[in-house]
Design a protein around this motif. Sequence first.
Motif, PDB file in Angstrom:
ATOM      1  N   ILE A   1       0.874  -1.173   0.000  1.00 24.81           N
ATOM      2  CA  ILE A   1       0.000   0.000   0.000  1.00 24.81           C
ATOM      3  C   ILE A   1       0.907   1.216   0.000  1.00 24.81           C
ATOM      4  CG2 ILE A   1      -1.724   1.304   1.284  1.00 24.81           C
ATOM      5  CD1 ILE A   1      -2.631  -1.421   2.461  1.00 24.81           C
ATOM      6  N   TRP A   2       0.812   1.996  -1.051  1.00 28.79           N
ATOM      7  CA  TRP A   2       1.668   3.166  -1.216  1.00 28.79           C
ATOM      8  C   TRP A   2       0.922   4.395  -0.699  1.00 28.79           C
ATOM      9  CZ3 TRP A   2       6.443   2.008  -3.186  1.00 28.79           C
ATOM     10  CH2 TRP A   2       6.566   0.787  -3.835  1.00 28.79           C
ATOM     11  N   MET A   3       1.516   5.116   0.224  1.00 29.61           N
ATOM     12  CA  MET A   3       0.912   6.335   0.754  1.00 29.61           C
ATOM     13  C   MET A   3       1.934   7.456   0.638  1.00 29.61           C
ATOM     14  SD  MET A   3      -0.882   4.679   4.125  1.00 29.61           S
ATOM     15  CE  MET A   3      -1.145   6.254   4.859  1.00 29.61           C
ATOM     16  N   ARG A   4       1.426   8.647   0.422  1.00 28.59           N
ATOM     17  CA  ARG A   4       2.310   9.795   0.268  1.00 28.59           C
ATOM     18  C   ARG A   4       1.766  10.958   1.075  1.00 28.59           C
ATOM     19  NH1 ARG A   4       4.536  11.947  -5.373  1.00 28.59           N
ATOM     20  NH2 ARG A   4       5.267   9.827  -5.257  1.00 28.59           N
ATOM     21  N   MET A   5       2.668  11.681   1.695  1.00 30.94           N
ATOM     22  CA  MET A   5       2.303  12.890   2.436  1.00 30.94           C
ATOM     23  C   MET A   5       3.140  14.034   1.895  1.00 30.94           C
ATOM     24  SD  MET A   5       2.650  13.559   6.475  1.00 30.94           S
ATOM     25  CE  MET A   5       1.794  14.882   7.240  1.00 30.94           C
ATOM     26  N   ASP A   6       2.475  15.113   1.544  1.00 24.75           N
ATOM     27  CA  ASP A   6       3.184  16.301   1.071  1.00 24.75           C
ATOM     28  C   ASP A   6       3.762  17.030   2.275  1.00 24.75           C
ATOM     29  OD1 ASP A   6       4.132  18.645   0.013  1.00 24.75           O
ATOM     30  OD2 ASP A   6       2.270  19.197  -0.991  1.00 24.75           O
TER      31      ASP A   6
ATOM     32  N   TRP B   1       3.975  13.859  12.681  1.00 26.54           N
ATOM     33  CA  TRP B   1       4.670  12.730  12.048  1.00 26.54           C
ATOM     34  C   TRP B   1       6.182  12.851  12.219  1.00 26.54           C
ATOM     35  CZ3 TRP B   1       3.167   8.722   8.436  1.00 26.54           C
ATOM     36  CH2 TRP B   1       1.787   8.480   8.431  1.00 26.54           C
TER      37      TRP B   1
ATOM     38  N   GLU C   1       0.143  18.714  11.063  1.00 29.04           N
ATOM     39  CA  GLU C   1       0.088  17.272  10.866  1.00 29.04           C
ATOM     40  C   GLU C   1       1.481  16.692  10.602  1.00 29.04           C
ATOM     41  OE1 GLU C   1      -1.809  19.452   9.103  1.00 29.04           O
ATOM     42  OE2 GLU C   1      -3.802  19.051   9.929  1.00 29.04           O
TER      43      GLU C   1
END
Length: 80
Positions: A20-25, A36, A32
């Motif tokens: 599962i590929w997730m990305r956060m800008d 992290w 937020e």
Amino acid sequence: EMDVRTFNSEKLLPYKDNVIWMRMDATQMTPEFKVWQKKYDILGLPHMLFFSSKGIVQKDLTLTGFENADEFSERLKKLD
């Protein structure tokens, strides 16, 4: 650079359906992202975290900075 030189590589195709590929800008220092950053000890970008199938961070696989497709595919092989 990772988008162009690593993630587009055919070497990663075997993993596309198993990860599962997730990305956060993180280009902006949002509240937020600060959460992290502290929780996962993010010191630089890009920063990639890898979680086991049970949701546990695999700290030995954490990546900060660029990695080519060959190296990245070897990293993915080590996922639990």
